[in-house]
Motif scaffolding. Structure first.
Motif, PDB file in Angstrom:
ATOM      1  N   PRO A  46       0.743  -1.147   0.009  1.00  0.00           N
ATOM      2  CA  PRO A  46      -0.030   0.026  -0.050  1.00  0.00           C
ATOM      3  C   PRO A  46       0.937   1.106  -0.087  1.00  0.00           C
ATOM      4  O   PRO A  46       1.742   1.512   0.859  1.00  0.00           O
ATOM      5  CB  PRO A  46      -0.875  -0.194   1.297  1.00  0.00           C
ATOM      6  N   GLY A  47       0.433   2.207  -1.068  1.00  0.00           N
ATOM      7  CA  GLY A  47       0.941   3.439  -0.991  1.00  0.00           C
ATOM      8  C   GLY A  47       2.278   3.301  -1.749  1.00  0.00           C
ATOM      9  O   GLY A  47       3.159   4.339  -1.931  1.00  0.00           O
ATOM     10  N   GLN A  48       2.804   2.247  -2.193  1.00  0.00           N
ATOM     11  CA  GLN A  48       3.941   2.223  -3.024  1.00  0.00           C
ATOM     12  C   GLN A  48       3.434   2.307  -4.588  1.00  0.00           C
ATOM     13  O   GLN A  48       2.928   1.626  -4.846  1.00  0.00           O
ATOM     14  CB  GLN A  48       4.756   0.907  -2.912  1.00  0.00           C
ATOM     15  N   ARG A  49       4.258   3.521  -5.285  1.00  0.00           N
ATOM     16  CA  ARG A  49       3.922   3.562  -6.751  1.00  0.00           C
ATOM     17  C   ARG A  49       4.721   2.433  -7.562  1.00  0.00           C
ATOM     18  O   ARG A  49       5.564   2.422  -7.521  1.00  0.00           O
ATOM     19  CB  ARG A  49       3.772   4.745  -6.990  1.00  0.00           C
ATOM     20  N   ARG A  50       3.914   1.849  -8.649  1.00  0.00           N
ATOM     21  CA  ARG A  50       4.719   0.920  -9.481  1.00  0.00           C
ATOM     22  C   ARG A  50       4.553   1.546 -10.871  1.00  0.00           C
ATOM     23  O   ARG A  50       3.440   1.894 -11.554  1.00  0.00           O
ATOM     24  CB  ARG A  50       3.810  -0.229  -9.415  1.00  0.00           C
ATOM     25  N   HIS A  51       5.768   1.610 -11.509  1.00  0.00           N
ATOM     26  CA  HIS A  51       5.819   2.137 -12.857  1.00  0.00           C
ATOM     27  C   HIS A  51       6.220   1.051 -13.699  1.00  0.00           C
ATOM     28  O   HIS A  51       7.674   0.690 -13.992  1.00  0.00           O
ATOM     29  CB  HIS A  51       6.805   3.320 -12.919  1.00  0.00           C
ATOM     30  N   GLY A  52       5.412   0.102 -14.362  1.00  0.00           N
ATOM     31  CA  GLY A  52       5.888  -1.148 -15.135  1.00  0.00           C
ATOM     32  C   GLY A  52       6.330  -0.593 -16.359  1.00  0.00           C
ATOM     33  O   GLY A  52       5.378   0.327 -16.816  1.00  0.00           O
ATOM     34  N   SER A  53       7.192  -0.909 -17.333  1.00  0.00           N
ATOM     35  CA  SER A  53       7.027  -0.460 -18.653  1.00  0.00           C
ATOM     36  C   SER A  53       7.600  -1.594 -19.666  1.00  0.00           C
ATOM     37  O   SER A  53       7.921  -2.541 -19.160  1.00  0.00           O
ATOM     38  CB  SER A  53       8.138   0.725 -18.840  1.00  0.00           C
ATOM     39  N   ASP A  54       7.532  -1.201 -20.928  1.00  0.00           N
ATOM     40  CA  ASP A  54       8.447  -2.112 -21.972  1.00  0.00           C
ATOM     41  C   ASP A  54       9.680  -2.488 -21.879  1.00  0.00           C
ATOM     42  O   ASP A  54      10.368  -1.630 -21.082  1.00  0.00           O
ATOM     43  CB  ASP A  54       7.955  -1.662 -23.387  1.00  0.00           C
ATOM     44  N   ASN A  55      10.275  -3.495 -22.487  1.00  0.00           N
ATOM     45  CA  ASN A  55      11.498  -3.745 -22.094  1.00  0.00           C
ATOM     46  C   ASN A  55      12.686  -2.833 -22.886  1.00  0.00           C
ATOM     47  O   ASN A  55      13.671  -2.813 -22.731  1.00  0.00           O
ATOM     48  CB  ASN A  55      11.858  -5.150 -22.853  1.00  0.00           C
ATOM     49  N   ARG A  56      12.205  -1.990 -23.913  1.00  0.00           N
ATOM     50  CA  ARG A  56      13.064  -1.206 -24.754  1.00  0.00           C
ATOM     51  C   ARG A  56      13.217   0.348 -24.502  1.00  0.00           C
ATOM     52  O   ARG A  56      13.736   0.761 -25.245  1.00  0.00           O
ATOM     53  CB  ARG A  56      12.500  -1.366 -26.304  1.00  0.00           C
ATOM     54  N   VAL A  57      12.679   0.412 -23.204  1.00  0.00           N
ATOM     55  CA  VAL A  57      12.887   2.047 -22.970  1.00  0.00           C
ATOM     56  C   VAL A  57      13.759   2.004 -21.732  1.00  0.00           C
ATOM     57  O   VAL A  57      13.501   3.054 -20.703  1.00  0.00           O
ATOM     58  CB  VAL A  57      11.339   2.524 -22.604  1.00  0.00           C
ATOM     59  N   GLU A  58      14.758   1.547 -21.819  1.00  0.00           N
ATOM     60  CA  GLU A  58      15.596   1.829 -20.455  1.00  0.00           C
ATOM     61  C   GLU A  58      16.151   3.042 -20.138  1.00  0.00           C
ATOM     62  O   GLU A  58      16.274   3.422 -19.033  1.00  0.00           O
ATOM     63  CB  GLU A  58      16.844   0.700 -20.672  1.00  0.00           C
ATOM     64  N   LEU A  59      16.522   3.820 -21.170  1.00  0.00           N
ATOM     65  CA  LEU A  59      16.940   5.445 -20.682  1.00  0.00           C
ATOM     66  C   LEU A  59      15.631   6.217 -20.117  1.00  0.00           C
ATOM     67  O   LEU A  59      15.810   6.874 -19.397  1.00  0.00           O
ATOM     68  CB  LEU A  59      17.542   5.989 -21.954  1.00  0.00           C
ATOM     69  N   ASP A  60      14.457   5.879 -20.870  1.00  0.00           N
ATOM     70  CA  ASP A  60      13.419   6.449 -20.202  1.00  0.00           C
ATOM     71  C   ASP A  60      13.257   6.116 -18.859  1.00  0.00           C
ATOM     72  O   ASP A  60      12.781   7.073 -17.806  1.00  0.00           O
ATOM     73  CB  ASP A  60      12.157   6.261 -21.005  1.00  0.00           C
ATOM     74  N   ARG A  61      13.175   4.818 -18.590  1.00  0.00           N
ATOM     75  CA  ARG A  61      13.164   4.331 -17.153  1.00  0.00           C
ATOM     76  C   ARG A  61      13.967   5.009 -16.142  1.00  0.00           C
ATOM     77  O   ARG A  61      13.938   5.567 -15.121  1.00  0.00           O
ATOM     78  CB  ARG A  61      13.229   2.929 -17.093  1.00  0.00           C
ATOM     79  N   ALA A  62      15.351   5.297 -16.570  1.00  0.00           N
ATOM     80  CA  ALA A  62      16.171   5.771 -15.843  1.00  0.00           C
ATOM     81  C   ALA A  62      15.927   7.119 -15.653  1.00  0.00           C
ATOM     82  O   ALA A  62      16.244   7.709 -14.411  1.00  0.00           O
ATOM     83  CB  ALA A  62      17.683   5.578 -16.602  1.00  0.00           C
ATOM     84  N   ARG A  63      15.662   7.759 -16.667  1.00  0.00           N
ATOM     85  CA  ARG A  63      15.305   9.374 -16.358  1.00  0.00           C
ATOM     86  C   ARG A  63      14.314   9.460 -15.349  1.00  0.00           C
ATOM     87  O   ARG A  63      14.216  10.411 -14.480  1.00  0.00           O
ATOM     88  CB  ARG A  63      14.996  10.045 -17.784  1.00  0.00           C
ATOM     89  N   LEU A  64      13.269   8.905 -15.469  1.00  0.00           N
ATOM     90  CA  LEU A  64      11.988   8.681 -14.674  1.00  0.00           C
ATOM     91  C   LEU A  64      12.506   8.720 -13.330  1.00  0.00           C
ATOM     92  O   LEU A  64      12.111   9.222 -12.436  1.00  0.00           O
ATOM     93  CB  LEU A  64      10.878   7.637 -15.116  1.00  0.00           C
ATOM     94  N   ALA A  65      13.418   7.509 -13.133  1.00  0.00           N
ATOM     95  CA  ALA A  65      13.855   7.021 -11.677  1.00  0.00           C
ATOM     96  C   ALA A  65      14.611   8.382 -11.107  1.00  0.00           C
ATOM     97  O   ALA A  65      14.195   8.779  -9.833  1.00  0.00           O
ATOM     98  CB  ALA A  65      14.766   5.920 -11.808  1.00  0.00           C
ATOM     99  N   LEU A  66      15.392   9.119 -12.073  1.00  0.00           N
ATOM    100  CA  LEU A  66      16.338  10.052 -11.411  1.00  0.00           C
ATOM    101  C   LEU A  66      15.511  11.351 -11.202  1.00  0.00           C
ATOM    102  O   LEU A  66      15.567  11.895  -9.982  1.00  0.00           O
ATOM    103  CB  LEU A  66      17.408  10.562 -12.232  1.00  0.00           C
ATOM    104  N   ASP A  67      14.452  11.506 -11.936  1.00  0.00           N
ATOM    105  CA  ASP A  67      13.524  12.621 -11.775  1.00  0.00           C
ATOM    106  C   ASP A  67      12.657  12.302 -10.513  1.00  0.00           C
ATOM    107  O   ASP A  67      12.421  13.375  -9.846  1.00  0.00           O
ATOM    108  CB  ASP A  67      12.503  12.756 -12.986  1.00  0.00           C
ATOM    109  N   LEU A  68      12.169  11.583 -10.263  1.00  0.00           N
ATOM    110  CA  LEU A  68      11.313  11.083  -9.219  1.00  0.00           C
ATOM    111  C   LEU A  68      12.122  11.299  -7.973  1.00  0.00           C
ATOM    112  O   LEU A  68      11.889  11.893  -6.887  1.00  0.00           O
ATOM    113  CB  LEU A  68      10.674   9.704  -9.112  1.00  0.00           C
ATOM    114  N   ALA A  69      13.432  10.901  -7.815  1.00  0.00           N
ATOM    115  CA  ALA A  69      14.434  10.923  -6.725  1.00  0.00           C
ATOM    116  C   ALA A  69      14.903  12.344  -6.486  1.00  0.00           C
ATOM    117  O   ALA A  69      14.683  12.785  -5.453  1.00  0.00           O
ATOM    118  CB  ALA A  69      15.556  10.140  -6.838  1.00  0.00           C
ATOM    119  N   ALA A  70      14.742  13.187  -7.582  1.00  0.00           N
ATOM    120  CA  ALA A  70      15.341  14.699  -7.612  1.00  0.00           C
ATOM    121  C   ALA A  70      13.923  15.186  -6.606  1.00  0.00           C
ATOM    122  O   ALA A  70      14.249  16.373  -6.004  1.00  0.00           O
ATOM    123  CB  ALA A  70      15.348  15.288  -8.782  1.00  0.00           C
TER     124      ALA A  70
END
Lengths: 254, 254
Positions: A46-70
């Protein structure tokens, strides 16, 4: 307040191979990011957000992670196996290097996991018992000439070789080409291990002599281990699949 | 009734890196066998026999394990890191191959663990993000010429290289000789990671350019990671030890 990104290795799939350290990170994350099936392996909280994505968007996932952490998030980026081996860790650092300068304040950690070749090797015996190399056969990110040159160098110097990402619908011919390179150098009896989805319900392991391999024996979930000249089989008393191991010594036993 | 031998990976030392699967095996074993300090990491249990030994008697340990299992024992052979990577698994299979034929009835399993290079890589970033090799610098079991040939092949083909067993009192010159081989091929700024006892209280991590390395920066508990030509540093905002990573792509970013 700036948050944190941890790139977490889930191991090959059996939850008993998920380390307690990785479990802790997953339990305290505000956001989970990763390829859909990997996110799906983590129990919902509960309360944990899940951002599943396609296999081919590794850099997009990485940027999303850094953005959320920022923005203050405690972000876990999940990878199968070990995140540092042909997986998400390098993608996050690439995004960091080329991204928003403020991201340099983010605390970035990597939580290691059991990578596929270790689980595959353990399942059949000790084929990585000597010196070994790991090569990704994907030429999405590097020219095929580089793959071929490295494979040739590794086999010529008599390393055991683990091939990751051996084949996919978009890359149908590379594994066959790789076996051709190997067959020019190694003997026909060289043991080749096809280890698919080790530790998962759909696990399938085969040990085949080099002279009989076919690229169709592998799929996207397979790691292929190519024995060195010293790699050998030990038959079991019950006639079951033999053990495969590479002795630690090389040449004449001292 | 014939028993079982499981060669168990304890990981690099932090108990939070010991997998639940490995813990289960340790909990149910009748006998623990291994190099003294590794046996010492496992909590004592009433009724469980402990057979700690010196570092140099791997085959003796392997034979003892098989002998106890032949008599019905549930034997756990403990290794640091992963038992299949320069550790006890290959020794057990060697003892099996050359030992008492009745040992072929024993159920032998390998339980994987986090090997040192994965923990070291995770600690500094993602230096193993590209293709990589693992080489043991020990020439107790193979001629130095073989080590040198493999190292040269790996560096020439631009693999990242992890060196295990880099130095010891009995093998004082090999690491220096290895750095000489590398310096003939790689540039002076190539990042070299010295990762000692990762995850243990006496952990020590250094990142040094190739031009400044000295063999004395490593000891028996160190794994050395040699960057590829593409391995690079990312400075942190706070000036702390930089991240090190190897991009997944090679050549021009597609």
């Amino acid at each position: 307040m700036t948050g944190q990104v941890t790139i977490v290795g889930l191991g090959p799939g059996d939850p008993r191979w998920l380390t307690p350290a990785a479990s802790e990170v997953l339990a305290s994350a505000t956001d989970l990011i990763g390829y859909g099936p990997y996110v799906g392996r983590v129990p919902e909280r509960p309360g944990q957000r899940r951002h599943g994505s396609d296999n081919r968007v590794e850099l997009d996932r990485a940027r999303l992670a850094l953005d959320l952490a920022a923005k203050g998030g405690q972000v876990a980026v999940v990878s199968g196996g070990d995140p540092g081996v042909f997986a998400m860790a390098a993608a996050v650092f690439e995004a960091l290097e080329n991204g928003d300068p403020s991201w340099r304040d983010i605390d970035i950690r990597v939580e290691p996991g059991i990578t596929a070749m270790l689980a595959a090797a353990a399942h059949v015996g000790a084929p990585l018992g000597g010196d070994f190399c790991a090569i990704s056969l994907s030429d999405n990110l590097k020219p095929w000439e580089v793959v071929e040159r490295r494979l040739k160098a590794a086999v010529t110097a008599d390393f055991v070789v683990a091939l990751y990402n051996p084949i996919s619908a978009a890359r149908p011919w590379q594994l066959g080409a790789a076996f051709k390179v190997v067959a020019e150098i190694r003997g026909p009896d060289t043991p080749i291990i096809f280890a698919r989805a080790v530790g998962r319900p759909d696990q399938r392991i085969r040990i085949v002599p080099l002279s009989e391999v076919e690229a169709s024996m592998a799929d996207m979930s397979t790691v292929v281990i190519i024995g060195a000249s010293t790699t050998r089989l030990i038959e079991k008393a019950d006639g079951d699949t033999p053990y495969v191991y590479t002795p630690r010594f090389y040449g004449v036993r001292p």
